[in-house]
Design a protein around this motif. Structure first.
Motif, short mmCIF file in Angstrom:
data_model
loop_
_atom_site.label_atom_id
_atom_site.label_comp_id
_atom_site.label_asym_id
_atom_site.label_seq_id
_atom_site.Cartn_x
_atom_site.Cartn_y
_atom_site.Cartn_z
N LEU A 87 0.83 -1.21 0.00
CA LEU A 87 0.00 0.00 0.00
C LEU A 87 0.87 1.25 0.00
O LEU A 87 0.52 2.25 -0.64
CB LEU A 87 -0.94 -0.01 1.20
N ALA A 88 2.00 1.20 0.70
CA ALA A 88 2.91 2.36 0.74
C ALA A 88 3.52 2.63 -0.62
O ALA A 88 3.93 3.77 -0.92
CB ALA A 88 4.01 2.14 1.77
N ASN A 89 3.57 1.60 -1.48
CA ASN A 89 4.14 1.75 -2.82
C ASN A 89 3.07 1.74 -3.92
O ASN A 89 3.37 1.47 -5.07
CB ASN A 89 5.17 0.64 -3.07
N ASP A 90 1.82 2.07 -3.51
CA ASP A 90 0.71 2.20 -4.46
C ASP A 90 0.47 0.92 -5.26
O ASP A 90 0.16 0.96 -6.46
CB ASP A 90 0.94 3.37 -5.42
N ILE A 91 0.61 -0.22 -4.60
CA ILE A 91 0.36 -1.51 -5.24
C ILE A 91 -1.00 -2.02 -4.76
O ILE A 91 -1.29 -2.01 -3.56
CB ILE A 91 1.45 -2.54 -4.87
N GLU A 92 -1.84 -2.43 -5.70
CA GLU A 92 -3.15 -2.98 -5.34
C GLU A 92 -2.97 -4.16 -4.39
O GLU A 92 -2.06 -4.97 -4.53
CB GLU A 92 -3.88 -3.45 -6.61
N TRP A 93 -3.87 -4.26 -3.40
CA TRP A 93 -3.72 -5.31 -2.39
C TRP A 93 -5.01 -6.10 -2.23
O TRP A 93 -6.09 -5.55 -2.23
CB TRP A 93 -3.32 -4.72 -1.04
N ASP A 94 -4.87 -7.42 -2.12
CA ASP A 94 -5.98 -8.31 -1.84
C ASP A 94 -5.58 -9.12 -0.60
O ASP A 94 -4.49 -9.70 -0.55
CB ASP A 94 -6.20 -9.24 -3.04
N ASP A 95 -6.45 -9.16 0.40
CA ASP A 95 -6.10 -9.81 1.66
C ASP A 95 -6.00 -11.33 1.56
O ASP A 95 -5.59 -11.99 2.52
CB ASP A 95 -7.12 -9.45 2.74
N THR A 96 -6.38 -11.91 0.41
CA THR A 96 -6.35 -13.37 0.30
C THR A 96 -5.42 -13.87 -0.80
O THR A 96 -5.04 -15.04 -0.80
CB THR A 96 -7.75 -13.92 0.01
#
Length: 559
Positions: A87-96
């Motif tokens: 998130l700090a590097n503007d990368i999309e994140w999915d918790d799974t």
């Protein structure tokens, strides 16, 4: 089976070396990969290494008309540090799920993606190393790293909370030292500029500046400079209202006489005369005010010269100090005064900052001492544990010493560390890089990872033929060790040893397949019967008979 919070779920490789398209789905426990020499196991690892940031080789692009794609899908659950980094590097994140992809064009241009977000190769590499570790005899330099060695001891000692608290105190100490150095530098600079600062302060003090005086002076100068025009305007207004042959007051008086007469005739006109009288009084008051203006305004050349001189002094100071208002000059004056006051109090200031730095260092040293004590205690336990695990792996004369040496405070405490080993009798203890073979280092790293697997947040591990050069009971022990690691993290082992292969809960075979045009590398998951046959081949060679199958079933605990 224990639920693992992150694992390599699937791997897609297309148009890479001998692979046209391969899709593999892995299990979360102990995955075995076997295959004949040259079948393409190293090709698969080479493709996966691209995910880890290795340099792309255009020779590996199978079909020059299209790009190579390597995509690894990881199942993740509760991985806050990686989430925070992404998130700090503007990368999309999915918790799974986390999907890493590398594309290599025929011309050699490479692109990297994380969860379909384009990223730099450095970002891809950093994220990938948190998710998968390829462990081979050629990638054992980690064991020689003091940072890794210290992290192992801290993990075994359960120092995470203590180390976190120490780092806060160490940061406070470094901050206090920085403030002290900055204060000394600033005071030294101020001392070298003291005479000039004092001169500038005296110059500003002599001006007796008053906030907003510049605007007032500029207004007064405007009036004095235009006195003739102003008086002419006032006189024109007075003539129209009061002094002219046909002025407003006389006309209003005449109109009032007419309206008074009209009021005696018309019933509704009796108030007109009173209203005109009110207007006449207002006009007279305006005329009196204008007359007062005229009396008060006097063209005094000496006053104008004094204002011009004052403004020129103000403008000169503003130009000198690169400001535009008197308020800014006053702020500058007070900053000079504060600077000189700091010099007068500098010895007290430095003394207080030195006390603060000493207090902060003392607090950091207090926790550093606790870390050192716990590390020393754990070092002895770790030596015994590592010796116990590694000696049965063909290193019966193994000696281990964790050497902790006091150092100045750093971000990790007040210790430097070295792992020292001896593999033969009467051999001096030495750092592992100067005394061990590749196979010995591999077995040491395997033993260490078995110790720390449930202590450190390790990524999925791929063991690439770390069992090379061993057989029999040692091979069986290495397989059991990898199996125990797989209880906490996902493990994949590329092996030629049936004793190791039999311990996996999923078995994949890499093989070559020819068509009329070319040779292809394939991989597939083996069924139970196919696995028996594969182990039988590994046990007896090319000839598979009932005895070999019986031995394979015995290894698999199948009756």
């Amino acid at each position: 089976m224990v639920k693992i919070n992150k694992m390599l779920k699937s791997l897609h490789i297309s148009n890479y070396a001998l692979i046209d398209t391969v899709d593999i789905t892995f299990d979360n426990g102990f995955n075995i990969i076997t295959g004949e020499t040259g079948a393409g196991k190293s090709i698969m690892l080479g493709a996966l290494s691209l995910i880890l940031g290795e340099r792309a080789d255009i020779k590996a692009v199978r079909d020059s008309g299209k790009k190579s794609i390597i995509e690894a899908t990881f199942e993740i659950d509760d991985y806050p540090t990686l989430k925070e980094y992404c998130l700090a590097n503007d990368i999309e994140w999915d918790d799974t799920m986390c999907i890493l992809r590398r594309e290599v064009a025929p011309a050699g241009r490479s692109r990297a993606f994380i969860n379909d977000s384009p990223v730099t190769l450095d970002l891809l590499s950093h994220v990938a190393m948190q998710l998968v570790d390829i462990h081979s005899q050629h990638q054992n330099q980690l064991l020689t790293s003091p940072e890794f060695q210290l992290r192992v001891i801290d993990s075994m000692a359960g120092n995470d909370t203590l180390l976190s608290d120490y780092r806060k105190r160490y940061a406070a100490f470094r901050s206090a030292v920085k403030r002290l150095h900055e204060a000394k530098r600033k005071i030294e600079q101020n001392r070298s500029d003291e005479d000039f600062t004092r001169f500038q302060l005296e110059q500003l003090d002599a001006m007796n500046l008053v906030a907003d005086e510049q605007e007032q002076l500029e207004h007064e100068r405007e009036i004095l400079s235009n006195m003739t025009d102003i008086k002419s305007t006032i006189n024109g207004a007075l003539d129209a209202l009061l002094n002219g042959n046909s002025n407003a007051l006389s006309l209003l008086s005449e109109a009032g006489d007419y309206c008074e007469a009209l009021g005696r005739i018309l019933e509704n006109a009796d108030s007109l005369a009173e209203r005109l009288q009110s207007a006449r009084i207002e006009i007279q008051d305006i005329a009196d005010t204008l007359s007062a203006f005229d009396s008060d305004l006097n063209a005094d050349p000496a006053e104008l010269d004094a204002i011009e001189e004052r403004l020129n002094d103000i403008y000169a100071l503003q130009h000198k100090h690169h400001v535009s208002t008197v308020g800014q000059l006053i702020e500058l004056r007070e900053s000079f005064r504060a600077r000189l006051d700091e010099l007068e109090n500098s010895s007290f200031t430095i003394e207080e900052l030195e006390k603060e730095a000493r207090r902060a260092k003392s607090l950091a040293k207090e926790l550093a001492a606790q870390l050192s004590k716990r590390r020393a205690e754990e070092a002895a336990r770790f030596e015994a544990d590592l010796r116990e695990r590694a000696m049965p792996l063909g290193m019966k004369n193994l000696q281990i010493k964790v050497e902790l040496t006091p150092t100045e405070l750093s971000s990790t405490g007040a210790d430097s560390i070295r792992f020292l080993f001896a593999f033969n009798k009467n051999q001096p203890l030495m750092p592992v890089g100067g005394t061990a073979s590749g196979g010995e280092i591999s077995r040491l790293m395997l033993s260490i990872k078995a110790i720390i697997a449930d202590k450190m947040q390790l990524p999925s591990i791929i063991f690439d033929e770390v069992d090379t050069g061993v057989s029999g009971d040692v091979a069986n022990r290495m397989g059991a060790m990898m199996q125990s690691i797989a209880a906490n993290i996902q493990v994949m082992a590329i092996t030629h040893l049936p004793q190791v292969a039999a311990k996996g809960n999923a078995h994949f075979k890499v093989y070559k397949q020819d068509d009329e045009h070319s040779t292809h590398t394939r991989i597939r998951r083996l069924s139970t019967d196919e696995r028996i046959d594969e182990l039988a081949v590994m046990l007896s060679g090319s000839t598979v008979d009932n005895a070999a199958r019986a031995n394979a079933k015995s290894l698999l605990n199948i009756k």
